[in-house]
Design a protein around this motif. Structure first.
Motif, mmCIF file in Angstrom:
data_model
loop_
_atom_site.group_PDB
_atom_site.id
_atom_site.type_symbol
_atom_site.label_atom_id
_atom_site.label_comp_id
_atom_site.label_asym_id
_atom_site.label_seq_id
_atom_site.Cartn_x
_atom_site.Cartn_y
_atom_site.Cartn_z
ATOM 1 N N MET A 158 0.793 -1.239 0.192
ATOM 2 C CA MET A 158 0.076 0.237 0.039
ATOM 3 C C MET A 158 0.789 1.265 0.017
ATOM 4 S SD MET A 158 -3.419 -0.994 2.462
ATOM 5 C CE MET A 158 -4.615 -1.905 2.245
ATOM 6 N N VAL A 159 1.945 1.156 0.656
ATOM 7 C CA VAL A 159 2.928 2.504 0.688
ATOM 8 C C VAL A 159 3.420 2.622 -0.420
ATOM 9 C CG1 VAL A 159 4.986 3.314 1.745
ATOM 10 C CG2 VAL A 159 3.451 2.185 3.246
ATOM 11 N N MET A 189 16.641 -2.264 5.550
ATOM 12 C CA MET A 189 17.889 -2.509 6.705
ATOM 13 C C MET A 189 17.195 -2.463 7.890
ATOM 14 S SD MET A 189 21.923 -1.924 7.546
ATOM 15 C CE MET A 189 21.465 -0.219 7.893
ATOM 16 N N ILE A 190 16.792 -0.988 8.149
ATOM 17 C CA ILE A 190 16.368 -0.653 9.530
ATOM 18 C C ILE A 190 15.051 -1.015 9.440
ATOM 19 C CG2 ILE A 190 15.369 1.336 10.690
ATOM 20 C CD1 ILE A 190 17.426 2.987 9.080
ATOM 21 N N ALA A 191 14.232 -1.429 8.730
ATOM 22 C CA ALA A 191 12.920 -2.151 8.743
ATOM 23 C C ALA A 191 12.831 -3.573 9.506
ATOM 24 C CB ALA A 191 12.120 -2.075 7.483
ATOM 25 N N PHE A 192 13.983 -4.363 9.014
ATOM 26 C CA PHE A 192 13.992 -5.508 9.443
ATOM 27 C C PHE A 192 14.581 -5.460 10.721
ATOM 28 C CE2 PHE A 192 14.004 -6.301 4.652
ATOM 29 C CZ PHE A 192 12.835 -7.053 4.713
ATOM 30 N N LEU A 193 15.573 -4.576 11.036
ATOM 31 C CA LEU A 193 16.023 -4.748 12.344
ATOM 32 C C LEU A 193 14.797 -4.238 13.460
ATOM 33 C CD1 LEU A 193 19.566 -2.972 11.806
ATOM 34 C CD2 LEU A 193 19.073 -5.349 12.607
ATOM 35 N N ALA A 201 6.236 -5.044 14.760
ATOM 36 C CA ALA A 201 5.702 -5.413 13.552
ATOM 37 C C ALA A 201 5.196 -4.411 12.462
ATOM 38 C CB ALA A 201 4.803 -6.438 13.776
ATOM 39 N N ILE A 202 4.254 -3.527 12.865
ATOM 40 C CA ILE A 202 3.382 -2.634 11.967
ATOM 41 C C ILE A 202 4.466 -1.652 11.436
ATOM 42 C CG2 ILE A 202 1.863 -1.112 11.927
ATOM 43 C CD1 ILE A 202 0.127 -2.667 13.926
ATOM 44 N N LEU A 203 5.267 -0.982 12.238
ATOM 45 C CA LEU A 203 6.343 -0.136 11.786
ATOM 46 C C LEU A 203 7.184 -0.500 10.905
ATOM 47 C CD1 LEU A 203 7.515 2.750 12.080
ATOM 48 C CD2 LEU A 203 8.705 2.076 14.074
ATOM 49 N N GLY A 204 7.777 -1.880 11.078
ATOM 50 C CA GLY A 204 8.680 -2.513 10.351
ATOM 51 C C GLY A 204 8.261 -2.493 8.965
ATOM 52 N N VAL A 205 6.564 -3.239 8.942
ATOM 53 C CA VAL A 205 6.161 -3.571 7.546
ATOM 54 C C VAL A 205 5.969 -2.157 6.959
ATOM 55 C CG1 VAL A 205 4.160 -4.170 6.522
ATOM 56 C CG2 VAL A 205 4.959 -5.706 8.476
#
Length: 346
Positions: A158-159, A189-193, A201-205
Protein backbone atom coordinates in the motif's frame (compact mmCIF):
# COMPACT_ATOMS: atom_id res chain seq x y z
CA UNK A 1 9.23 -17.67 -15.71
CA UNK A 2 6.32 -15.96 -17.41
CA UNK A 3 6.38 -13.09 -14.91
CA UNK A 4 10.13 -12.55 -15.39
CA UNK A 5 9.78 -12.52 -19.18
CA UNK A 6 6.91 -10.05 -18.92
CA UNK A 7 8.88 -7.76 -16.60
CA UNK A 8 11.95 -7.94 -18.83
CA UNK A 9 10.04 -6.98 -21.99
CA UNK A 10 8.18 -4.27 -20.11
CA UNK A 11 11.41 -2.76 -18.77
CA UNK A 12 13.12 -2.78 -22.18
CA UNK A 13 10.09 -1.12 -23.79
CA UNK A 14 9.97 1.55 -21.08
CA UNK A 15 13.69 2.27 -21.59
CA UNK A 16 13.01 2.78 -25.32
CA UNK A 17 9.97 4.99 -24.78
CA UNK A 18 11.08 7.24 -21.92
CA UNK A 19 14.23 9.18 -21.12
CA UNK A 20 15.37 11.42 -18.29
CA UNK A 21 12.66 12.59 -15.91
CA UNK A 22 10.01 10.80 -17.95
CA UNK A 23 11.74 7.50 -17.18
CA UNK A 24 11.49 8.16 -13.45
CA UNK A 25 7.77 8.91 -13.82
CA UNK A 26 7.22 5.76 -15.87
CA UNK A 27 9.05 3.46 -13.45
CA UNK A 28 7.27 4.85 -10.38
CA UNK A 29 3.94 4.42 -12.15
CA UNK A 30 4.81 0.79 -12.90
CA UNK A 31 5.72 0.22 -9.25
CA UNK A 32 2.39 1.78 -8.25
CA UNK A 33 0.38 -0.48 -10.57
CA UNK A 34 2.23 -3.64 -9.53
CA UNK A 35 1.88 -3.00 -5.82
CA UNK A 36 -1.77 -2.04 -6.19
CA UNK A 37 -2.57 -5.69 -6.81
CA UNK A 38 -0.56 -6.80 -3.80
CA UNK A 39 -2.28 -4.30 -1.54
CA UNK A 40 -5.62 -5.91 -2.42
CA UNK A 41 -4.57 -9.56 -2.45
CA UNK A 42 -3.12 -9.74 1.06
CA UNK A 43 -6.24 -8.47 2.89
CA UNK A 44 -8.47 -10.72 0.75
CA UNK A 45 -6.42 -13.91 1.10
CA UNK A 46 -7.58 -14.72 4.64
CA UNK A 47 -11.32 -14.14 4.17
CA UNK A 48 -11.36 -15.88 0.77
CA UNK A 49 -9.54 -19.00 2.02
CA UNK A 50 -12.01 -19.34 4.91
CA UNK A 51 -15.13 -18.60 2.86
CA UNK A 52 -14.60 -20.37 -0.49
CA UNK A 53 -11.50 -22.51 0.14
CA UNK A 54 -7.98 -22.59 -1.28
CA UNK A 55 -8.81 -24.29 -4.61
CA UNK A 56 -11.60 -21.83 -5.42
CA UNK A 57 -9.30 -18.95 -4.48
CA UNK A 58 -6.69 -20.24 -6.95
CA UNK A 59 -9.30 -20.43 -9.70
CA UNK A 60 -10.29 -16.87 -8.88
CA UNK A 61 -6.63 -15.89 -9.42
CA UNK A 62 -6.68 -17.65 -12.79
CA UNK A 63 -9.77 -15.67 -13.75
CA UNK A 64 -7.98 -12.43 -12.83
CA UNK A 65 -5.00 -13.34 -15.04
CA UNK A 66 -7.29 -14.10 -17.98
CA UNK A 67 -9.07 -10.80 -17.36
CA UNK A 68 -5.73 -8.97 -17.41
CA UNK A 69 -4.86 -10.58 -20.75
CA UNK A 70 -8.20 -9.61 -22.27
CA UNK A 71 -7.80 -6.07 -20.91
CA UNK A 72 -4.43 -5.82 -22.62
CA UNK A 73 -5.92 -6.82 -25.96
CA UNK A 74 -8.81 -4.39 -25.46
CA UNK A 75 -6.37 -1.59 -24.59
CA UNK A 76 -4.39 -2.23 -27.77
CA UNK A 77 -7.58 -2.12 -29.86
CA UNK A 78 -9.07 1.03 -28.31
CA UNK A 79 -5.82 3.03 -28.27
CA UNK A 80 -4.51 2.02 -31.69
CA UNK A 81 -4.82 5.60 -33.07
CA UNK A 82 -3.76 7.54 -29.98
CA UNK A 83 -0.53 9.39 -29.26
CA UNK A 84 0.80 6.33 -27.45
CA UNK A 85 0.35 4.18 -30.53
CA UNK A 86 1.96 6.87 -32.68
CA UNK A 87 4.88 6.84 -30.27
CA UNK A 88 5.41 3.10 -30.59
CA UNK A 89 4.83 2.98 -34.37
CA UNK A 90 8.13 4.65 -35.37
CA UNK A 91 9.96 2.11 -33.21
CA UNK A 92 8.35 -0.68 -35.22
CA UNK A 93 8.75 1.00 -38.62
CA UNK A 94 12.29 2.38 -38.35
CA UNK A 95 14.60 1.51 -41.20
CA UNK A 96 17.50 0.43 -39.02
CA UNK A 97 16.95 -3.00 -37.42
CA UNK A 98 16.46 -2.94 -33.66
CA UNK A 99 19.35 -4.02 -31.51
CA UNK A 100 19.13 -7.58 -30.27
CA UNK A 101 20.48 -9.18 -27.15
CA UNK A 102 23.99 -10.54 -27.77
CA UNK A 103 25.08 -12.90 -25.02
CA UNK A 104 28.66 -12.61 -26.24
CA UNK A 105 28.70 -9.15 -24.67
CA UNK A 106 28.35 -10.63 -21.20
CA UNK A 107 32.12 -10.85 -20.85
CA UNK A 108 32.34 -7.13 -21.67
CA UNK A 109 29.81 -6.06 -19.01
CA UNK A 110 31.72 -3.67 -16.73
CA UNK A 111 32.25 -4.65 -13.12
CA UNK A 112 30.37 -1.52 -12.06
CA UNK A 113 27.20 -2.72 -13.80
CA UNK A 114 27.45 -6.18 -12.22
CA UNK A 115 27.86 -4.72 -8.73
CA UNK A 116 24.94 -2.37 -9.39
CA UNK A 117 22.77 -5.33 -10.43
CA UNK A 118 23.70 -7.09 -7.20
CA UNK A 119 22.20 -4.12 -5.37
CA UNK A 120 18.92 -4.57 -7.26
CA UNK A 121 19.02 -8.30 -6.52
CA UNK A 122 19.23 -7.42 -2.82
CA UNK A 123 15.85 -5.63 -3.09
CA UNK A 124 14.16 -8.68 -4.58
CA UNK A 125 15.92 -10.98 -2.14
CA UNK A 126 14.57 -9.23 0.95
CA UNK A 127 11.16 -7.76 0.08
CA UNK A 128 9.28 -10.53 -1.72
CA UNK A 129 10.53 -13.44 0.45
CA UNK A 130 9.53 -11.39 3.49
CA UNK A 131 6.03 -10.85 2.11
CA UNK A 132 5.74 -14.59 1.47
CA UNK A 133 6.44 -15.50 5.11
CA UNK A 134 5.25 -12.25 6.68
CA UNK A 135 1.65 -13.36 7.11
CA UNK A 136 2.69 -16.56 8.87
CA UNK A 137 5.26 -14.65 10.95
CA UNK A 138 2.65 -12.18 12.19
CA UNK A 139 0.42 -15.05 13.28
CA UNK A 140 3.07 -17.24 14.93
CA UNK A 141 5.49 -14.68 16.35
CA UNK A 142 3.17 -11.76 17.13
CA UNK A 143 -0.17 -13.48 17.75
CA UNK A 144 -2.29 -11.76 15.06
CA UNK A 145 -5.31 -13.46 13.54
CA UNK A 146 -5.11 -14.54 9.87
CA UNK A 147 -7.35 -11.66 8.78
CA UNK A 148 -5.46 -9.03 10.76
CA UNK A 149 -2.11 -10.43 9.60
CA UNK A 150 -3.25 -10.05 5.99
CA UNK A 151 -4.23 -6.43 6.52
CA UNK A 152 -0.94 -5.62 8.27
CA UNK A 153 1.31 -7.22 5.64
CA UNK A 154 -0.70 -5.35 2.98
CA UNK A 155 0.69 -2.10 4.39
CA UNK A 156 3.96 -2.75 2.52
CA UNK A 157 2.48 -2.72 -1.01
CA UNK A 158 0.00 0.00 0.00
CA UNK A 159 2.85 2.39 0.75
CA UNK A 160 4.32 1.67 -2.69
CA UNK A 161 1.12 2.92 -4.33
CA UNK A 162 2.37 6.44 -3.65
CA UNK A 163 5.59 5.82 -5.64
CA UNK A 164 4.81 8.48 -8.30
CA UNK A 165 5.02 11.12 -5.55
CA UNK A 166 8.70 10.19 -5.12
CA UNK A 167 9.77 11.41 -8.58
CA UNK A 168 10.85 14.94 -7.47
CA UNK A 169 13.01 13.42 -4.72
CA UNK A 170 14.85 10.81 -6.79
CA UNK A 171 17.13 13.39 -8.39
CA UNK A 172 18.14 13.85 -12.01
CA UNK A 173 21.84 12.91 -12.05
CA UNK A 174 23.31 9.45 -11.62
CA UNK A 175 24.84 10.16 -8.23
CA UNK A 176 21.60 11.66 -6.93
CA UNK A 177 19.66 8.56 -7.97
CA UNK A 178 22.29 6.32 -6.39
CA UNK A 179 21.91 8.21 -3.13
CA UNK A 180 18.14 7.62 -3.28
CA UNK A 181 18.76 3.95 -4.11
CA UNK A 182 21.05 3.60 -1.09
CA UNK A 183 18.52 5.39 1.13
CA UNK A 184 15.86 2.88 0.16
CA UNK A 185 18.14 -0.07 1.01
CA UNK A 186 19.09 1.53 4.33
CA UNK A 187 15.38 1.88 5.10
CA UNK A 188 14.88 -1.82 4.35
CA UNK A 189 17.76 -2.71 6.65
CA UNK A 190 16.27 -0.60 9.45
CA UNK A 191 12.82 -2.12 8.83
CA UNK A 192 13.99 -5.68 9.42
CA UNK A 193 15.99 -4.64 12.47
CA UNK A 194 12.85 -2.98 13.85
CA UNK A 195 10.88 -6.21 13.36
CA UNK A 196 13.55 -8.68 14.47
CA UNK A 197 15.10 -6.73 17.35
CA UNK A 198 12.49 -4.31 18.66
CA UNK A 199 9.46 -6.47 17.70
CA UNK A 200 7.58 -3.52 16.20
CA UNK A 201 5.82 -5.40 13.43
CA UNK A 202 3.51 -2.72 12.04
CA UNK A 203 6.20 -0.03 11.91
CA UNK A 204 8.61 -2.47 10.30
CA UNK A 205 6.14 -3.48 7.59
CA UNK A 206 5.44 0.18 6.74
CA UNK A 207 9.20 0.83 6.49
CA UNK A 208 9.55 -2.18 4.18
CA UNK A 209 6.99 -0.65 1.83
CA UNK A 210 8.69 2.75 1.84
CA UNK A 211 12.16 1.27 1.38
CA UNK A 212 11.01 -0.86 -1.53
CA UNK A 213 9.27 2.04 -3.26
CA UNK A 214 12.32 4.32 -3.01
CA UNK A 215 14.97 1.73 -3.87
CA UNK A 216 13.25 0.08 -6.82
CA UNK A 217 12.10 3.38 -8.37
CA UNK A 218 15.58 4.89 -8.11
CA UNK A 219 17.47 1.78 -9.24
CA UNK A 220 15.52 1.03 -12.41
CA UNK A 221 15.47 4.67 -13.49
CA UNK A 222 19.26 4.97 -13.24
CA UNK A 223 20.26 1.59 -14.74
CA UNK A 224 20.63 3.12 -18.26
CA UNK A 225 22.77 5.89 -16.75
CA UNK A 226 25.10 3.39 -15.07
CA UNK A 227 25.54 1.60 -18.40
CA UNK A 228 26.07 4.92 -20.21
CA UNK A 229 28.80 5.79 -17.72
CA UNK A 230 30.52 2.46 -18.33
CA UNK A 231 30.00 1.83 -22.07
CA UNK A 232 32.13 3.61 -24.72
CA UNK A 233 30.75 7.01 -25.64
CA UNK A 234 30.89 6.46 -29.40
CA UNK A 235 29.20 3.04 -29.48
CA UNK A 236 25.48 3.75 -29.17
CA UNK A 237 24.39 0.36 -30.55
CA UNK A 238 26.70 -1.45 -28.13
CA UNK A 239 25.19 0.58 -25.32
CA UNK A 240 21.62 -0.42 -26.28
CA UNK A 241 22.55 -4.10 -26.59
CA UNK A 242 24.34 -3.98 -23.26
CA UNK A 243 21.29 -2.30 -21.72
CA UNK A 244 18.99 -5.11 -22.84
CA UNK A 245 21.47 -7.73 -21.70
CA UNK A 246 21.72 -6.04 -18.31
CA UNK A 247 17.92 -6.14 -17.95
CA UNK A 248 17.99 -9.89 -18.62
CA UNK A 249 20.86 -10.38 -16.17
CA UNK A 250 18.92 -8.42 -13.59
CA UNK A 251 15.89 -10.70 -13.91
CA UNK A 252 18.08 -13.80 -13.62
CA UNK A 253 20.06 -12.45 -10.69
CA UNK A 254 16.99 -11.20 -8.85
CA UNK A 255 15.24 -14.54 -9.30
CA UNK A 256 18.30 -16.38 -7.99
CA UNK A 257 18.45 -14.01 -5.04
CA UNK A 258 14.82 -14.75 -4.14
CA UNK A 259 15.43 -18.51 -4.37
CA UNK A 260 18.44 -18.35 -2.07
CA UNK A 261 16.63 -16.05 0.34
CA UNK A 262 13.51 -18.22 0.53
CA UNK A 263 15.54 -21.38 1.16
CA UNK A 264 17.66 -19.66 3.80
CA UNK A 265 14.60 -18.26 5.58
CA UNK A 266 13.10 -21.76 5.67
CA UNK A 267 16.24 -23.21 7.24
CA UNK A 268 16.44 -20.39 9.80
CA UNK A 269 12.78 -20.76 10.69
CA UNK A 270 13.14 -24.53 11.20
CA UNK A 271 16.07 -24.11 13.58
CA UNK A 272 15.31 -20.74 15.20
CA UNK A 273 12.52 -18.21 14.61
CA UNK A 274 11.25 -15.63 12.15
CA UNK A 275 13.00 -12.90 14.12
CA UNK A 276 16.37 -14.39 13.21
CA UNK A 277 15.14 -14.56 9.61
CA UNK A 278 14.49 -10.81 9.77
CA UNK A 279 18.07 -10.28 10.93
CA UNK A 280 19.22 -12.33 7.93
CA UNK A 281 17.15 -10.08 5.63
CA UNK A 282 18.71 -7.03 7.29
CA UNK A 283 22.12 -8.50 6.46
CA UNK A 284 21.12 -8.93 2.80
CA UNK A 285 19.94 -5.33 2.68
CA UNK A 286 23.30 -4.29 4.16
CA UNK A 287 25.09 -6.10 1.31
CA UNK A 288 22.95 -4.08 -1.11
CA UNK A 289 23.95 -0.86 0.65
CA UNK A 290 27.62 -1.79 0.27
CA UNK A 291 27.15 -2.53 -3.45
CA UNK A 292 25.41 0.76 -4.19
CA UNK A 293 27.96 2.68 -2.10
CA UNK A 294 30.74 1.14 -4.17
CA UNK A 295 29.05 2.18 -7.41
CA UNK A 296 28.46 5.66 -5.99
CA UNK A 297 32.19 6.05 -5.23
CA UNK A 298 33.72 4.60 -8.39
CA UNK A 299 31.17 5.22 -11.15
CA UNK A 300 31.48 8.69 -12.73
CA UNK A 301 28.64 10.72 -14.14
CA UNK A 302 27.96 9.56 -17.71
CA UNK A 303 29.45 11.74 -20.44
CA UNK A 304 26.92 10.46 -22.96
CA UNK A 305 23.40 10.43 -21.52
CA UNK A 306 20.64 8.16 -22.87
CA UNK A 307 18.46 11.23 -23.45
CA UNK A 308 21.04 12.90 -25.70
CA UNK A 309 20.91 12.43 -29.47
CA UNK A 310 23.41 10.00 -30.92
CA UNK A 311 25.49 10.72 -34.00
CA UNK A 312 23.42 8.29 -36.02
CA UNK A 313 20.27 10.20 -35.20
CA UNK A 314 21.80 13.54 -36.14
CA UNK A 315 22.86 12.45 -39.64
CA UNK A 316 20.14 13.62 -42.04
CA UNK A 317 20.22 14.71 -45.63
CA UNK A 318 18.82 18.06 -46.81
CA UNK A 319 15.90 16.23 -48.43
CA UNK A 320 15.02 14.48 -45.21
CA UNK A 321 15.13 17.75 -43.29
CA UNK A 322 12.62 19.44 -45.61
CA UNK A 323 9.79 16.97 -45.09
CA UNK A 324 8.60 14.99 -42.09
CA UNK A 325 9.77 11.42 -41.82
CA UNK A 326 7.88 9.07 -39.59
CA UNK A 327 10.59 6.42 -39.86
CA UNK A 328 13.41 8.62 -38.59
CA UNK A 329 14.44 7.75 -35.01
CA UNK A 330 13.98 10.53 -32.50
CA UNK A 331 16.60 11.91 -30.18
CA UNK A 332 14.22 12.63 -27.33
CA UNK A 333 11.73 10.34 -25.69
CA UNK A 334 9.45 8.49 -28.05
CA UNK A 335 6.38 10.12 -26.53
CA UNK A 336 7.56 13.53 -27.75
CA UNK A 337 6.59 12.80 -31.35
CA UNK A 338 4.99 15.59 -33.33
CA UNK A 339 1.73 15.23 -35.21
CA UNK A 340 3.55 14.68 -38.49
CA UNK A 341 1.56 11.57 -39.27
CA UNK A 342 -1.71 13.44 -39.45
CA UNK A 343 -0.14 16.53 -40.99
CA UNK A 344 1.34 14.47 -43.81
CA UNK A 345 -1.88 12.57 -44.42
CA UNK A 346 -3.85 15.84 -44.50
Amino acid sequence: LGLNVLLMVQTILVYDLFKGRGLSCAMTTIVCSIRLGGSMSYPLSGPMSSQIGIVASLWFSVALVVGAFVSTLLFGYLFRWTATARAVRPMLERRTPPSSIEFSLIKHIPKTVIIFLSGIAAIWGVVFPFEVVGDDMLQREFGYSPNNAGFIIAAAPMVSIFSPALVPFLGSTLHQKLVAFRLGLVTLMIAFLVIGTFQLAILGVVLVGFGYAVSVSASYSCLPMVIAASAPEDEHQTHKKMEKLAVGMNMAGSGFSMIVSNLTIGVIKDHASYRWACLFLAGMATCGVVSVSWVRCFCPEPVWLPSEPSREMEETTPGEAEQPNLHRPRSAGALEIEDEYYQASA
